[in-house]
Design an enzyme around this catalytic site. Structure first.
Site, PDB file in Angstrom:
ATOM      1  N   LYS A 143       4.151 -14.350  40.625  1.00 35.78           N
ATOM      2  CA  LYS A 143       3.290 -14.532  41.794  1.00 35.78           C
ATOM      3  C   LYS A 143       2.916 -13.152  42.334  1.00 35.78           C
ATOM      4  CE  LYS A 143       3.188 -17.152  46.169  1.00 35.78           C
ATOM      5  NZ  LYS A 143       3.968 -18.102  47.012  1.00 35.78           N
ATOM      6  N   ASP A 157       7.078 -27.527  52.749  1.00 38.52           N
ATOM      7  CA  ASP A 157       5.770 -27.745  52.107  1.00 38.52           C
ATOM      8  C   ASP A 157       5.969 -28.578  50.841  1.00 38.52           C
ATOM      9  OD1 ASP A 157       3.033 -27.529  51.877  1.00 38.52           O
ATOM     10  OD2 ASP A 157       3.070 -25.580  50.892  1.00 38.52           O
ATOM     11  N   ALA A 177      -4.428 -19.096  45.402  1.00 41.38           N
ATOM     12  CA  ALA A 177      -4.515 -19.563  46.788  1.00 41.38           C
ATOM     13  C   ALA A 177      -5.010 -18.423  47.664  1.00 41.38           C
ATOM     14  CB  ALA A 177      -3.156 -20.070  47.251  1.00 41.38           C
ATOM     15  N   SER A 178      -4.971 -18.620  48.972  1.00 41.29           N
ATOM     16  CA  SER A 178      -5.536 -17.627  49.881  1.00 41.29           C
ATOM     17  C   SER A 178      -4.730 -16.341  49.919  1.00 41.29           C
ATOM     18  CB  SER A 178      -5.623 -18.215  51.293  1.00 41.29           C
ATOM     19  OG  SER A 178      -4.346 -18.634  51.731  1.00 41.29           O
ATOM     20  N   VAL A 179      -3.426 -16.430  49.686  1.00 40.83           N
ATOM     21  CA  VAL A 179      -2.558 -15.263  49.820  1.00 40.83           C
ATOM     22  C   VAL A 179      -2.170 -14.660  48.473  1.00 40.83           C
ATOM     23  CG1 VAL A 179      -0.223 -14.573  50.540  1.00 40.83           C
ATOM     24  CG2 VAL A 179      -1.642 -15.937  52.061  1.00 40.83           C
ATOM     25  N   ALA A 180      -1.991 -15.489  47.447  1.00 36.31           N
ATOM     26  CA  ALA A 180      -1.493 -14.991  46.162  1.00 36.31           C
ATOM     27  C   ALA A 180      -1.991 -15.860  45.028  1.00 36.31           C
ATOM     28  CB  ALA A 180       0.036 -14.965  46.179  1.00 36.31           C
ATOM     29  N   GLN A 181      -1.756 -15.379  43.803  1.00 32.62           N
ATOM     30  CA  GLN A 181      -2.044 -16.196  42.627  1.00 32.62           C
ATOM     31  C   GLN A 181      -0.879 -16.087  41.652  1.00 32.62           C
ATOM     32  OE1 GLN A 181      -5.793 -14.446  41.451  1.00 32.62           O
ATOM     33  NE2 GLN A 181      -4.875 -13.224  39.834  1.00 32.62           N
TER      34      GLN A 181
END
Length: 521
Positions: free
Chosen positions: A154, A289, A132-136
């Protein structure tokens, strides 16, 4: 401190990308100042030809601008009061998916964070499975006394914190400018909106806080038989690394796989709704979420949530407000639903409660004339917030986040069971909370807490009275016979009088105890 010129460069680049993708076509220029209207007209000259819808244009532009703008889009999806309901609905579809960063960078980041080579911590460490935009996220294995166990690791993107910080400072710069020149921007409190975004991003940038959120929710739901969260591996968690139990389950997004397992999908839909309401109303701490990709069904048939980067909190008053509002609509007690708004201070006392009750009835009555599958609790809250705005109810960000999450959760429930009866599903959870907190048991508990407060006050009374007596003595001594004495002389006289007054202090303690005993009886 980043100079304003740097903010202008960042914002100019963002403006160019937004203009190029045709995003300014979504803006209504009518309420804007003349200079802003001219700016939008000029920006629209840069639009490239496209057949994409407005939602697709905005999503494409935000994706091109990078992680900060993806987060901004996701955040604005929770603030229809700022961007409008149509754009907020479109932004909910914004996908937070990015290409993964190299495997060796992930390993290097883990080793720097945890201070050990990866192969000494993990028996195996696989390639990224989701980015994703912040982490994988990577799948790995660890050795335990009970054998080898799979975990999810993560890792934050390298350099992401610096980029996000710079972009958010640019957002603050833009919000301050807007509020300086626009009354509408001041009404919407744009700087406060950016501050809320900044707090949210700060939490996501420290994975220890996400681990703490998962741990807190695990404590809250430990006695719930149908919901759980992954266990955190604290020894393998740091500022930019989070390691949790790997969930071998079926994602709720894969309906065919759920059916192949023979799961009771209507029951699962009810579990999703009731779990969310329990977390919000009972615990005051909910997963904000809960889309199908973050929910799984494990081998035991329990619902499992992952990704605790975005969480919502409700105070006791807000939980009471939510429970009584929902129960007021369920029971058609519109007067009580109106009274709760006034008691909570959400609607000013200057407004008419009779007129407000009438407005709430206009929302509630059409619902009771529809079949169960046509009733949307999320839509009801949306209509309620629209009506309350007419009665000067201020924007409540925590309730907007709740409403946004309820939209998602209700969608998941209806995906599993299109005929889901929201009211029948919600009623036991809401009624249980009301009986627990507003029924006889809750009143007794409140009375005990009240006695405790009185006891603490009376316990402090002798000290307060003694201090007051000393202060009075000092004033009397300092002005004795109309002559202002030196501080040293005052101190000496007061010390002598304090020794004489110690017996008085003991007597005050005795009086306080007798008062407390009398109140208790």
């Amino acid at each position: 401190m980043i100079p304003p010129f740097s903010h202008l460069i960042r914002l100019a680049r963002a403006g160019f990308v937004l203009a190029r993708e045709g995003v300014f076509a979504l803006v209504d220029p009518e309420p804007l100042p003349a200079a802003a209207q001219i700016g939008i007209k000029l920006a629209r000259l840069l639009e490239r030809p496209t057949s994409a819808s407005g939602a697709a244009r905005l999503s494409t532009a935000l994706g091109k601008l990078g992680p900060s703008y993806v987060k901004l889009g996701q955040f604005l999806a929770t603030r229809p009061d700022v961007v409008g309901q149509a754009i907020a609905t479109d932004l909910e579809k914004l996908q937070d998916k990015m290409p993964p960063f190299p495997h060796d960078q992930a390993e290097a980041a883990i080793e720097r964070a945890l201070g050990r080579p990866v192969h000494t911590m993990f028996a195996t460490f696989g390639p990224p499975l989701a980015a994703a935009s912040v982490a994988q996220v990577h799948r790995a294995e660890i050795d335990t006394p009970d054998g080898r166990r799979s975990v999810a690791v993560k890792v934050l993107r390298p350099g992401i914190e610096k980029d996000l910080r710079a972009d958010i400072q640019a957002f603050f710069f833009a919000a301050r400018l807007a509020e300086k020149f626009s009354a509408e921007a001041r009404r919407l409190r744009l700087e406060q909106v950016v501050a809320t975004l900044a707090r949210s991003v700060t939490v996501e940038m420290d994975l220890r806080l996400e681990a703490a959120a998962a741990s807190e929710m695990a404590d809250n739901i430990k006695d719930d038989p149908d919901f759980r969260v992954p266990q955190v591996e604290w020894d393998l968690t740091a500022h930019n690394v989070l390691t949790t139990e790997w969930i071998d389950g079926t994602p709720l997004s894969d309906r065919a796989a759920l059916e192949r397992r023979g799961l009771d999908l209507p029951k699962l839909g009810r579990t999703v709704i009731q779990s969310f309401l329990r977390h919000a109303v009972r615990d005051g701490f909910f997963h904000a979420d809960m889309h199908p990709g973050n929910l799984f069904v494990d081998e035991a048939g329990r619902l499992v949530a992952v990704d605790f980067g975005i969480m919502g909190r409700l105070t006791e008053n807000e939980r009471r407000f939510l429970a009584e509002i929902l129960y007021g609509f369920i029971s058609r007690n519109y007067r009580r639903a109106a009274e709760v708004h006034f008691e909570a201070g959400y609607v000013p006392a200057s407004q008419s409660i009779d007129e407000f009750t009438q407005a709430i009835r206009a929302i509630g009555e059409p619902i009771h004339n529809r079949s169960a599958e046509d009733i949307s609790m999320a839509k009801l809250l949306t209509l309620l917030f629209e009506v309350t705005a007419l009665f000067d109810m201020k924007t409540r960000p925590e309730l907007l986040l709740l409403q946004k999450t309820m939209v998602v959760v209700e969608g998941v429930g209806r995906m599993l069971d299109p005929k889901l009866d929201m009211w029948t599903t919600a009623e036991p959870v809401v009624r249980a909370w009301l009986e627990r907190h507003l029924g006889p048991a809750g009143r007794v508990e409140g009375a005990v807490e009240g006695v405790g407060e009185v006891g603490r006050f009376l316990g402090a009374m002798p000290t307060l009275l003694s201090r007051a007596a000393r202060l009075s003595a000092q004033i009397d001594v300092a002005t004795r016979d109309g002559i202002l004495l030196a501080p040293e002389t005052v101190a000496g006289i007061c010390e002598a009088e304090a020794r004489r007054n110690r017996g008085t202090t003991v007597a005050l303690w005795v009086i306080a105890v007798l008062l407390l005993l009398n109140l208790w009886r």
